[in-house]
Design a protein around this motif. Sequence first.
Motif, PDB file in Angstrom:
ATOM      1  N   PRO A  44     -42.382 -16.022   9.910  1.00  0.00           N
ATOM      2  CA  PRO A  44     -41.641 -16.234  11.178  1.00  0.00           C
ATOM      3  C   PRO A  44     -41.045 -17.774  11.065  1.00  0.00           C
ATOM      4  CG  PRO A  44     -43.839 -17.340  10.339  1.00  0.00           C
ATOM      5  CD  PRO A  44     -44.043 -16.556   9.597  1.00  0.00           C
ATOM      6  N   LEU A  45     -40.360 -17.461  12.065  1.00  0.00           N
ATOM      7  CA  LEU A  45     -38.969 -18.059  11.792  1.00  0.00           C
ATOM      8  C   LEU A  45     -39.372 -19.785  12.604  1.00  0.00           C
ATOM      9  CD1 LEU A  45     -35.950 -15.514  12.247  1.00  0.00           C
ATOM     10  CD2 LEU A  45     -36.513 -16.541  10.550  1.00  0.00           C
ATOM     11  N   VAL A  46     -39.745 -19.707  13.969  1.00  0.00           N
ATOM     12  CA  VAL A  46     -39.185 -20.910  14.538  1.00  0.00           C
ATOM     13  C   VAL A  46     -40.908 -21.289  15.247  1.00  0.00           C
ATOM     14  CG1 VAL A  46     -39.184 -21.872  16.937  1.00  0.00           C
ATOM     15  CG2 VAL A  46     -37.150 -20.838  15.513  1.00  0.00           C
ATOM     16  N   LEU A  47     -41.378 -21.993  14.616  1.00  0.00           N
ATOM     17  CA  LEU A  47     -42.868 -22.501  14.910  1.00  0.00           C
ATOM     18  C   LEU A  47     -43.193 -23.418  16.273  1.00  0.00           C
ATOM     19  CD1 LEU A  47     -44.628 -22.955  11.593  1.00  0.00           C
ATOM     20  CD2 LEU A  47     -44.728 -21.058  13.061  1.00  0.00           C
ATOM     21  N   VAL A  48     -44.419 -23.227  17.268  1.00  0.00           N
ATOM     22  CA  VAL A  48     -44.061 -23.781  18.152  1.00  0.00           C
ATOM     23  C   VAL A  48     -45.846 -24.401  18.451  1.00  0.00           C
ATOM     24  CG1 VAL A  48     -43.679 -23.954  20.748  1.00  0.00           C
ATOM     25  CG2 VAL A  48     -42.187 -22.549  19.381  1.00  0.00           C
ATOM     26  N   PRO A  49     -45.622 -25.703  18.739  1.00  0.00           N
ATOM     27  CA  PRO A  49     -47.419 -26.517  18.690  1.00  0.00           C
ATOM     28  C   PRO A  49     -48.493 -25.673  20.337  1.00  0.00           C
ATOM     29  CG  PRO A  49     -45.838 -27.576  18.739  1.00  0.00           C
ATOM     30  CD  PRO A  49     -45.242 -26.779  18.270  1.00  0.00           C
ATOM     31  N   ALA A  50     -49.497 -25.331  19.633  1.00  0.00           N
ATOM     32  CA  ALA A  50     -49.669 -24.105  20.589  1.00  0.00           C
ATOM     33  C   ALA A  50     -51.103 -24.376  21.106  1.00  0.00           C
ATOM     34  CB  ALA A  50     -49.780 -22.686  20.440  1.00  0.00           C
ATOM     35  N   ILE A  64     -50.989 -22.614  26.452  1.00  0.00           N
ATOM     36  CA  ILE A  64     -49.829 -23.721  26.517  1.00  0.00           C
ATOM     37  C   ILE A  64     -49.199 -23.922  24.833  1.00  0.00           C
ATOM     38  CG2 ILE A  64     -50.192 -25.674  27.258  1.00  0.00           C
ATOM     39  CD1 ILE A  64     -52.541 -25.313  28.264  1.00  0.00           C
ATOM     40  N   ILE A  65     -47.320 -24.068  25.839  1.00  0.00           N
ATOM     41  CA  ILE A  65     -47.318 -24.715  24.689  1.00  0.00           C
ATOM     42  C   ILE A  65     -46.171 -25.429  25.001  1.00  0.00           C
ATOM     43  CG2 ILE A  65     -47.172 -22.397  23.263  1.00  0.00           C
ATOM     44  CD1 ILE A  65     -43.769 -21.952  24.681  1.00  0.00           C
ATOM     45  N   THR A  66     -45.277 -26.174  23.866  1.00  0.00           N
ATOM     46  CA  THR A  66     -44.660 -27.605  24.149  1.00  0.00           C
ATOM     47  C   THR A  66     -43.029 -26.705  23.336  1.00  0.00           C
ATOM     48  OG1 THR A  66     -45.746 -28.615  22.315  1.00  0.00           O
ATOM     49  CG2 THR A  66     -45.974 -29.581  24.735  1.00  0.00           C
ATOM     50  N   PRO A  67     -42.560 -26.565  23.863  1.00  0.00           N
ATOM     51  CA  PRO A  67     -41.374 -25.892  23.401  1.00  0.00           C
ATOM     52  C   PRO A  67     -40.320 -27.119  22.274  1.00  0.00           C
ATOM     53  CG  PRO A  67     -41.104 -24.327  25.742  1.00  0.00           C
ATOM     54  CD  PRO A  67     -42.822 -25.434  25.511  1.00  0.00           C
ATOM     55  N   GLU A  68     -40.253 -28.040  23.517  1.00  0.00           N
ATOM     56  CA  GLU A  68     -39.603 -29.331  22.843  1.00  0.00           C
ATOM     57  C   GLU A  68     -39.851 -29.751  21.490  1.00  0.00           C
ATOM     58  OE1 GLU A  68     -43.011 -31.502  25.324  1.00  0.00           O
ATOM     59  OE2 GLU A  68     -41.775 -29.539  26.028  1.00  0.00           O
ATOM     60  N   ASP A  69     -41.272 -29.392  20.915  1.00  0.00           N
ATOM     61  CA  ASP A  69     -41.868 -29.846  19.413  1.00  0.00           C
ATOM     62  C   ASP A  69     -41.514 -28.880  18.848  1.00  0.00           C
ATOM     63  OD1 ASP A  69     -42.577 -31.931  20.914  1.00  0.00           O
ATOM     64  OD2 ASP A  69     -44.491 -31.479  21.222  1.00  0.00           O
ATOM     65  N   TRP A  70     -40.340 -27.460  18.271  1.00  0.00           N
ATOM     66  CA  TRP A  70     -40.605 -26.811  17.433  1.00  0.00           C
ATOM     67  C   TRP A  70     -40.154 -26.992  16.299  1.00  0.00           C
ATOM     68  CZ3 TRP A  70     -35.683 -25.361  15.407  1.00  0.00           C
ATOM     69  CH2 TRP A  70     -34.479 -26.261  16.090  1.00  0.00           C
ATOM     70  N   VAL A  71     -40.423 -25.842  15.361  1.00  0.00           N
ATOM     71  CA  VAL A  71     -39.294 -26.446  14.018  1.00  0.00           C
ATOM     72  C   VAL A  71     -38.936 -24.938  13.248  1.00  0.00           C
ATOM     73  CG1 VAL A  71     -41.186 -29.179  13.188  1.00  0.00           C
ATOM     74  CG2 VAL A  71     -42.159 -26.668  13.557  1.00  0.00           C
ATOM     75  N   LEU A  72     -38.631 -25.601  13.152  1.00  0.00           N
ATOM     76  CA  LEU A  72     -38.191 -24.340  11.417  1.00  0.00           C
ATOM     77  C   LEU A  72     -39.175 -24.264  10.441  1.00  0.00           C
ATOM     78  CD1 LEU A  72     -34.522 -24.807  10.579  1.00  0.00           C
ATOM     79  CD2 LEU A  72     -34.831 -22.278  12.022  1.00  0.00           C
ATOM     80  N   ASN A  73     -39.608 -22.737  10.807  1.00  0.00           N
ATOM     81  CA  ASN A  73     -40.662 -22.501   9.312  1.00  0.00           C
ATOM     82  C   ASN A  73     -39.918 -22.993   8.628  1.00  0.00           C
ATOM     83  OD1 ASN A  73     -42.075 -21.903   7.268  1.00  0.00           O
ATOM     84  ND2 ASN A  73     -42.069 -19.798   8.216  1.00  0.00           N
TER      85      ASN A  73
END
Length: 144
Positions: A44-50, A64-73
Amino acid sequence: MRLIRAKAKENREERSIETLYLAVGDVTWPESGAQGVGRPPRAPLVLVPAEVTQGPRRGDFKVIITPEDWVLNKTLTYRLQKEFGIRISTGEDVSTDSETSTDLVLLVRNVIAPQLSALPGAVVSELVMVDRKSTRLNSSHANI
């Protein structure tokens, strides 16, 4: 989905770690030499807490996701830099405060994918995945 939810809850409550992420985009590439036996790597490239919540009916789940908290793998970026000399950057002009999953798909398409062109045989997809189930998104999707 029930098992994924239960394991994520167990990890959060008993180990104080978050283990459930939605993956936005992935990359595969052929390996050469002795490592090239079997399936090619897929990451995966981008990980989003869910978080997975259960609805009132049996089998009714919501992610349910919070897109503003994404991180690169981080594991992928480390491997790409160590083995191939490829350094993935989101650039200073890209906000890490993405409001929607569409923003993240565009980040994969317009910022990350071009950088992976230096990886021989790389194929980038814009899939959104929880575990092994995936959905292809396009720019018309406003939210997951």
